[in-house]
Design an enzyme around this catalytic site. Structure first.
Site, PDB file in Angstrom:
ATOM      1  CD  GLU A 170      23.567   1.190  14.513  1.00 21.53           C
ATOM      2  OE1 GLU A 170      23.119   2.002  13.670  1.00 21.53           O
ATOM      3  OE2 GLU A 170      24.747   0.813  14.534  1.00 21.53           O
TER       4      GLU A 170
ATOM      5  NE  ARG B 212      18.810 -11.975   8.900  1.00 22.04           N
ATOM      6  CZ  ARG B 212      17.479 -11.976   8.943  1.00 22.04           C
ATOM      7  NH1 ARG B 212      16.805 -11.165   8.152  1.00 22.04           N
ATOM      8  NH2 ARG B 212      16.843 -12.770   9.768  1.00 22.04           N
TER       9      ARG B 212
ATOM     10  CB  SER C 247      -0.960   0.006   1.196  1.00 24.61           C
ATOM     11  OG  SER C 247      -0.285   0.232   2.406  1.00 24.61           O
TER      12      SER C 247
ATOM     13  CG  HIS D 215       9.028   2.378  12.649  1.00 28.20           C
ATOM     14  ND1 HIS D 215       9.177   1.007  12.706  1.00 28.20           N
ATOM     15  CD2 HIS D 215       8.686   2.764  13.904  1.00 28.20           C
ATOM     16  CE1 HIS D 215       8.933   0.582  13.933  1.00 28.20           C
ATOM     17  NE2 HIS D 215       8.632   1.633  14.682  1.00 28.20           N
TER      18      HIS D 215
END
Length: 211
Positions: free
Chosen positions: A140, A62, A12, A106
């Site tokens: 981080e 990963r 979205s 975020h």
């Protein structure tokens, strides 16, 4: 400004980015997903943007996935890489490779509520303002320089879902705005925005102030 978008699901935020107006200064080169069934791939194709799939499950770890992903991305020579619901924690080497070129949205007012379940945690903490943050990505998690934020009031009858929906509407507003700023050279590597008209006396208050 050449842009590659990474997604994992419905996309979205990606759709909001693709449908925004940039005055010809932004070119979307490709949308890449780590999941072949990501609904956002169809949305991107409908907007005429190239799509690729790189399944993370096909890689032993990963680091090897991130190395292959970086190779795919770099083939498009992007100026900016956008995480738009890309549900992977990226390795430090990957993030450093795209230093000052990798941005994320975020669903919280960072540095508060980094990580997952932000809306439920905000309600549990009793905050009166919640929102979203667009920031540069650093090794981080959720700790990179903040570029822009939008706040919404937390209502007495809010649930995590209702609060999430209100925050998402703001994500769809500020994510394209930040991309436009980047294309116009208004953002430096520390997240500081230059040349954008600001209202220094403006304030967000919850509950709203009454006249």
């Amino acid at each position: 400004m050449r842009v590659v978008i990474l997604i994992s699901g419905r996309g979205s935020n990606m759709q909001a980015l693709l449908e925004a107006e940039y005055g010809g200064v932004v070119e979307f080169c490709c949308v890449i997903s780590n999941k072949a069934d990501a609904a956002g791939l169809q949305v991107a194709a409908a907007h005429g943007v190239a799509t690729e799939v790189l399944e993370h499950r096909a890689f032993a770890d990963r680091a090897s996935f991130d190395a292959a992903l970086a190779q795919r991305i770099d083939a498009y020579q992007p100026d900016v890489v956008v995480l738009a619901g890309f549900m992977r924690v990226l390795t430090a080497d990957f993030v450093r490779h795209y230093a000052h070129r990798l941005i994320n949205v975020h669903p919280a007012l960072l540095p508060a509520f980094s990580g997952l379940d932000t809306h439920a945690r905000a309600l549990a903490a009793g905050v009166k303002l919640h929102g979203c943050t667009v920031h540069f990505v650093t090794p981080e998690v959720d700790a990179g320089p903040i570029i822009a934020q939008a706040a919404v009031p937390v209502l007495a009858d809010d649930t995590p879902d209702s609060l999430a929906a209100r925050v998402l509407r703001q994500e769809h507003r500020i994510f394209p705005m930040v991309l436009r700023w980047l294309a116009q050279g208004w953002v430096n590597g520390n997240g500081r925005v230059n040349s954008v008209p600001m209202m220094p006396d403006a304030a967000l208050v919850s509950p709203p102030l009454m006249d």
